[in-house]
Design a protein around this motif. Structure first.
Motif, PDB file in Angstrom:
ATOM      1  N   LEU A 169       0.942  -1.092   0.199  1.00  0.00           N
ATOM      2  CA  LEU A 169       0.116  -0.173   0.122  1.00  0.00           C
ATOM      3  C   LEU A 169       1.204   1.040  -0.122  1.00  0.00           C
ATOM      4  CD1 LEU A 169      -2.859   0.593   0.071  1.00  0.00           C
ATOM      5  CD2 LEU A 169      -3.020   0.896   1.891  1.00  0.00           C
ATOM      6  N   TRP A 170       2.061   1.288   0.733  1.00  0.00           N
ATOM      7  CA  TRP A 170       3.127   2.367   0.982  1.00  0.00           C
ATOM      8  C   TRP A 170       3.951   2.820  -0.286  1.00  0.00           C
ATOM      9  CZ3 TRP A 170       2.158   6.833   2.908  1.00  0.00           C
ATOM     10  CH2 TRP A 170       1.669   6.206   4.813  1.00  0.00           C
ATOM     11  N   LEU A 171       3.941   1.567  -1.056  1.00  0.00           N
ATOM     12  CA  LEU A 171       4.846   1.522  -2.195  1.00  0.00           C
ATOM     13  C   LEU A 171       3.474   2.564  -3.508  1.00  0.00           C
ATOM     14  CD1 LEU A 171       5.981  -1.955  -3.155  1.00  0.00           C
ATOM     15  CD2 LEU A 171       7.014   0.380  -2.624  1.00  0.00           C
ATOM     16  N   GLN A 172       2.680   1.715  -3.581  1.00  0.00           N
ATOM     17  CA  GLN A 172       0.758   2.449  -4.057  1.00  0.00           C
ATOM     18  C   GLN A 172       1.065   3.852  -4.001  1.00  0.00           C
ATOM     19  OE1 GLN A 172      -2.354  -0.103  -4.862  1.00  0.00           O
ATOM     20  NE2 GLN A 172      -3.228   2.677  -5.109  1.00  0.00           N
ATOM     21  N   ARG A 173       1.050   4.200  -2.883  1.00  0.00           N
ATOM     22  CA  ARG A 173       0.972   4.927  -2.620  1.00  0.00           C
ATOM     23  C   ARG A 173       2.083   6.149  -2.447  1.00  0.00           C
ATOM     24  NH1 ARG A 173      -1.056   4.392   3.736  1.00  0.00           N
ATOM     25  NH2 ARG A 173      -3.197   3.750   3.144  1.00  0.00           N
ATOM     26  N   GLY A 174       3.064   5.743  -2.611  1.00  0.00           N
ATOM     27  CA  GLY A 174       4.567   6.299  -3.393  1.00  0.00           C
ATOM     28  C   GLY A 174       4.295   6.632  -4.493  1.00  0.00           C
ATOM     29  N   ALA A 175       3.902   5.983  -5.287  1.00  0.00           N
ATOM     30  CA  ALA A 175       3.843   5.651  -6.957  1.00  0.00           C
ATOM     31  C   ALA A 175       3.141   7.085  -7.167  1.00  0.00           C
ATOM     32  CB  ALA A 175       3.295   4.357  -7.631  1.00  0.00           C
ATOM     33  N   LEU A 176       1.644   7.260  -6.023  1.00  0.00           N
ATOM     34  CA  LEU A 176       0.502   7.668  -6.905  1.00  0.00           C
ATOM     35  C   LEU A 176       1.192   9.533  -6.619  1.00  0.00           C
ATOM     36  CD1 LEU A 176      -2.507   6.045  -6.092  1.00  0.00           C
ATOM     37  CD2 LEU A 176      -2.179   6.479  -7.766  1.00  0.00           C
ATOM     38  N   LEU A 177       1.693   9.488  -5.901  1.00  0.00           N
ATOM     39  CA  LEU A 177       2.144  11.189  -4.745  1.00  0.00           C
ATOM     40  C   LEU A 177       3.111  11.485  -6.166  1.00  0.00           C
ATOM     41  CD1 LEU A 177       1.364  12.317  -2.777  1.00  0.00           C
ATOM     42  CD2 LEU A 177       3.451  11.985  -1.442  1.00  0.00           C
ATOM     43  N   VAL A 178       3.783  10.437  -6.488  1.00  0.00           N
ATOM     44  CA  VAL A 178       4.863  11.115  -7.692  1.00  0.00           C
ATOM     45  C   VAL A 178       4.064  11.541  -8.936  1.00  0.00           C
ATOM     46  CG1 VAL A 178       7.166   9.846  -9.536  1.00  0.00           C
ATOM     47  CG2 VAL A 178       6.742   9.494  -6.815  1.00  0.00           C
ATOM     48  N   ALA A 179       3.373  10.409  -9.260  1.00  0.00           N
ATOM     49  CA  ALA A 179       2.564  10.526 -10.578  1.00  0.00           C
ATOM     50  C   ALA A 179       1.638  12.061 -10.330  1.00  0.00           C
ATOM     51  CB  ALA A 179       1.567   9.291 -11.260  1.00  0.00           C
ATOM     52  N   LEU A 180       1.270  12.197  -9.095  1.00  0.00           N
ATOM     53  CA  LEU A 180       0.241  13.124  -8.808  1.00  0.00           C
ATOM     54  C   LEU A 180       1.055  15.121  -8.547  1.00  0.00           C
ATOM     55  CD1 LEU A 180      -2.890  14.675  -8.266  1.00  0.00           C
ATOM     56  CD2 LEU A 180      -1.637  14.437  -6.058  1.00  0.00           C
ATOM     57  N   ALA A 181       2.341  14.650  -8.545  1.00  0.00           N
ATOM     58  CA  ALA A 181       3.472  15.752  -7.966  1.00  0.00           C
ATOM     59  C   ALA A 181       3.992  15.960  -9.912  1.00  0.00           C
ATOM     60  CB  ALA A 181       4.861  15.407  -7.212  1.00  0.00           C
ATOM     61  N   ALA A 182       4.131  15.072 -11.013  1.00  0.00           N
ATOM     62  CA  ALA A 182       4.607  15.450 -12.477  1.00  0.00           C
ATOM     63  C   ALA A 182       3.201  16.321 -12.627  1.00  0.00           C
ATOM     64  CB  ALA A 182       4.548  14.055 -12.786  1.00  0.00           C
ATOM     65  N   HIS A 183       2.180  15.156 -12.272  1.00  0.00           N
ATOM     66  CA  HIS A 183       0.576  16.352 -13.055  1.00  0.00           C
ATOM     67  C   HIS A 183       0.686  17.338 -13.035  1.00  0.00           C
ATOM     68  CE1 HIS A 183      -2.843  14.978 -14.772  1.00  0.00           C
ATOM     69  NE2 HIS A 183      -3.393  15.971 -13.632  1.00  0.00           N
ATOM     70  N   ILE A 184       0.722  18.061 -11.659  1.00  0.00           N
ATOM     71  CA  ILE A 184       0.997  19.309 -11.555  1.00  0.00           C
ATOM     72  C   ILE A 184       1.532  20.243 -11.101  1.00  0.00           C
ATOM     73  CG2 ILE A 184       0.720  20.906  -9.225  1.00  0.00           C
ATOM     74  CD1 ILE A 184      -1.092  18.759  -7.626  1.00  0.00           C
ATOM     75  N   TRP A 185       2.858  19.482 -11.786  1.00  0.00           N
ATOM     76  CA  TRP A 185       4.004  20.167 -12.324  1.00  0.00           C
ATOM     77  C   TRP A 185       4.259  20.458 -14.350  1.00  0.00           C
ATOM     78  CZ3 TRP A 185       8.024  19.100 -15.871  1.00  0.00           C
ATOM     79  CH2 TRP A 185       9.419  20.366 -15.567  1.00  0.00           C
ATOM     80  N   ALA A 186       3.787  19.701 -14.440  1.00  0.00           N
ATOM     81  CA  ALA A 186       3.885  19.992 -15.705  1.00  0.00           C
ATOM     82  C   ALA A 186       2.315  20.959 -16.261  1.00  0.00           C
ATOM     83  CB  ALA A 186       2.737  18.182 -16.610  1.00  0.00           C
ATOM     84  N   ALA A 187       1.541  20.583 -15.489  1.00  0.00           N
ATOM     85  CA  ALA A 187       0.375  21.428 -15.052  1.00  0.00           C
ATOM     86  C   ALA A 187       0.389  23.183 -15.108  1.00  0.00           C
ATOM     87  CB  ALA A 187      -0.907  21.289 -14.629  1.00  0.00           C
ATOM     88  N   THR A 188       0.974  23.156 -14.392  1.00  0.00           N
ATOM     89  CA  THR A 188       1.572  24.538 -13.955  1.00  0.00           C
ATOM     90  C   THR A 188       3.033  24.994 -14.787  1.00  0.00           C
ATOM     91  OG1 THR A 188       1.889  24.117 -11.451  1.00  0.00           O
ATOM     92  CG2 THR A 188       2.606  26.083 -11.916  1.00  0.00           C
ATOM     93  N   MET A 189       3.569  24.420 -15.494  1.00  0.00           N
ATOM     94  CA  MET A 189       4.679  24.849 -16.622  1.00  0.00           C
ATOM     95  C   MET A 189       3.944  25.038 -17.649  1.00  0.00           C
ATOM     96  SD  MET A 189       7.237  24.792 -16.275  1.00  0.00           S
ATOM     97  CE  MET A 189       7.131  24.885 -14.008  1.00  0.00           C
ATOM     98  N   LEU A 190       2.600  24.528 -17.964  1.00  0.00           N
ATOM     99  CA  LEU A 190       1.761  24.374 -19.241  1.00  0.00           C
ATOM    100  C   LEU A 190       0.864  26.274 -18.369  1.00  0.00           C
ATOM    101  CD1 LEU A 190       0.267  21.500 -20.131  1.00  0.00           C
ATOM    102  CD2 LEU A 190       1.494  22.839 -21.710  1.00  0.00           C
ATOM    103  N   ALA A 191       0.352  26.277 -17.732  1.00  0.00           N
ATOM    104  CA  ALA A 191      -0.508  27.738 -17.366  1.00  0.00           C
ATOM    105  C   ALA A 191       0.337  28.954 -17.220  1.00  0.00           C
ATOM    106  CB  ALA A 191      -0.696  27.114 -16.110  1.00  0.00           C
TER     107      ALA A 191
END
Ligand code: HEM
Ligand code: SF4
Ligand code: FES
Lengths: 251, 210
Positions: free
Chosen positions: B50-72
């Motif tokens: 569960l912790w591995l999955q949480r870590g992976a999701l957090l990385v994906a979410l952070a990358a997602h928000i980073w990319a969205a911020t760059m686009l904005a």
């Protein structure tokens, strides 16, 4: 028709502009939008005032010079129509019409409604060309093109480089223009040798010119006077992915 | 954007399917919650998966928000002078609300974790009885929780509709038929997912699950 116009006036690239209100009277519904501006300009000239500068050339929807924002719509309210082909019957007596230049960092205002679209030329210089032997024309039957490809290439080739896509895009992106050019060339045999260097070169030039990134918002294709479809951007993306995967991109 | 979004989509599908376990009984639901922690054992110690999955999701979410911020940020710098008169939306409403919609969803995710994962904002908040936590959460007198939950899921539905469509385009969808298919697929997917998430609170509200 009697109309109130609010037009962006700016004396030069470095000066601050503002919206100025004008009244025009006795406008015929059969006039084009640019003819209506001609009427205003004639009156301004006679009164010794500076006429409103706007770009135009062919006035028949093929040169791409006449773009302007009309009531927040690139090229005005009628779809598939350039500003020069727009007629005053699209408006009603007593209307107030706001007229602004394209707004984009890559398209700086030169004067009033005139913007500099050199950034599009930079995108073309980034790869929007094919290499052909000069001299005699090749035998046409030697390079067959499937009908479907010819049609799709032709559809994209209709882009007149007017910049409405950039003007309407919430991201200020020029991706529809770049995609129209990439699609046109990558569908034809003549475009194959440079296919993958082209797409990377054009996207790089696009980004360097200061355009924004595409998020497939789709505002561009709505205002495009030539109806360039949004899925051309998918073709650009696919060529781009293939190019970066092949790593033939930067040689 | 597309790749990180798709990781989040995979999670959203799995999470929705898991939630639907509530209809097969409290027993099953609690067992499922326990199983999530047990997954991967004996290869991994209890709870690690569960912790591995949480870590992976957090990385994906952070990358997602980073990319969205760059686009904005790029969008902002690409249009330094705004229009005085601007037509609001001519393309798609969902496409124009990706940024604010995304922020709303992110705030909801934070609330949601404090509510049902850590239990801080839950009336019961007992980690050993997840089914009871859910039922207490959406009780009729806590209608405002259900309302907020519904708004967030609808926002998610819009986000997914344009997101899925856009991601397919980013990954190379390129023909008119393909475009029609992508639009349909994105719409069906977004509606299915939203409905899947909404049946749980409404079933609790109507007393179908207790
Ligand atoms: C600050 C928060 C967020 C922002 C600003 C944001 C922004 C965006 C943007 C701009 C896109 C579209 C990308 C494109 O058009 O190509 C997108 C897509 C997507 N987002 Fe978000 N988002 C946020 C949070 C979230 C959260 C919390 C989730 C899920 C739990 C999520 C799930 C997705 C999915 C599944 C997609 C679709 C796939 C894609 O197109 O990449 N987003 N997001
Ligand atoms: S794609 Fe359409 S809107 Fe954009 S420059 Fe070409 S003709 Fe104009
Ligand atoms: S003036 Fe040539 S397209 Fe309008």
């Amino acid at each position: 028709m009697n109309l109130t116009l609010r037009i962006w006036r700016q004396t030069g690239p470095e000066t601050k502009g503002r919206m100025v209100t004008y009244q025009v009277e006795d406008i015929s519904p059969d006039m084009s939008f640019l003819e209506m501006l001609d009427v205003l300009n004639e009156r301004l000239t006679l009164a010794g005032e500076e006429p409103v500068a706007f770009d135009h050339d062919c006035r028949e929807g093929i040169c791409g010079m006449c773009g302007m924002m009309i009531n927040g719509n690139a090229h005005g309210p009628q779809r598939g129509t350039t500003a020069c082909q727009l007629h005053m019957r699209q408006f009603t007596d007593g209307d107030t019409i706001d007229i602004e230049p394209w707004r984009a960092r890559a398209f700086p205002v030169v004067k009033d409604l005139v913007v500099n679209r050199n950034a599009f030329d930079q995108i073309i210089a980034g790869g929007g060309f094919v290499t052909v032997p000069t001299g005699s024309a090749p035998e046409a039957h030697a390079a067959p093109v499937a009908k479907a490809d010819a049609d799709a290439a032709f559809e994209s080739a209709a882009c007149i480089g007017c910049g409405a896509c950039v003007a309407a895009c919430p991201n200020g992106s020029g991706m529809l223009f770049a995609a129209a050019k990439v699609t046109q060339l990558s569908l034809l045999p003549q475009g194959q040798p440079e296919r993958y260097t082209r797409v990377v070169g054009m996207v790089d030039a696009h980004d360097e010119a200061g355009f924004g990134g595409c998020t497939n918002a789709g505002e561009c294709t709505v205002v495009c006077p030539k109806g360039i479809p949004l899925h051309t951007i998918g073709r650009l993306n696919r060529d781009y992915l293939a190019a970066t995967a092949k790593n033939t991109a930067r040689s | 954007m597309a790749v990180t979004g798709l990781v989040l989509v995979l999670f959203l599908v799995a999470h929705m399917l898991g939630n639907l376990k509530i209809f097969t009984g409290a027993e099953d639901f609690n067992h499922y919650a326990h199983w999530l922690r047990d997954l991967g054992t004996p290869l991994l110690p209890y709870g690690w998966y569960l912790w591995l999955q949480r870590g992976a999701l957090l990385v994906a979410l952070a990358a997602h928000i980073w990319a969205a911020t760059m686009l904005a940020l790029r969008a902002r710098s690409a249009r330094p002078v705004r229009y005085a008169h601007r037509k609001k939306v001519q393309g798609s409403y969902a496409a124009r609300t990706m940024r604010w919609g995304g922020v709303i969803i992110a705030l909801f995710v934070i609330y949601h974790i404090l509510d049902l994962t850590t239990g801080h904002l839950n009336p019961i908040g007992d980690p050993t009885r997840p089914q009871a936590n859910v039922v207490a959460d959406f009780a009729p007198e806590r209608w405002y929780v259900t309302l907020f939950y519904t708004l967030a899921v609808v926002a998610l539905g819009f986000h997914l509709r344009h997101g899925a469509y856009s991601a397919l385009r980013s990954l190379g969808q390129q023909t008119p038929q393909g475009e029609r298919r992508a639009r349909g697929l994105a719409l069906v997917f977004a509606v299915a997912l939203s409905v899947g998430y909404l049946v749980v609170p409404f079933a609790v509200l109507l007393g179908l699950v207790r």
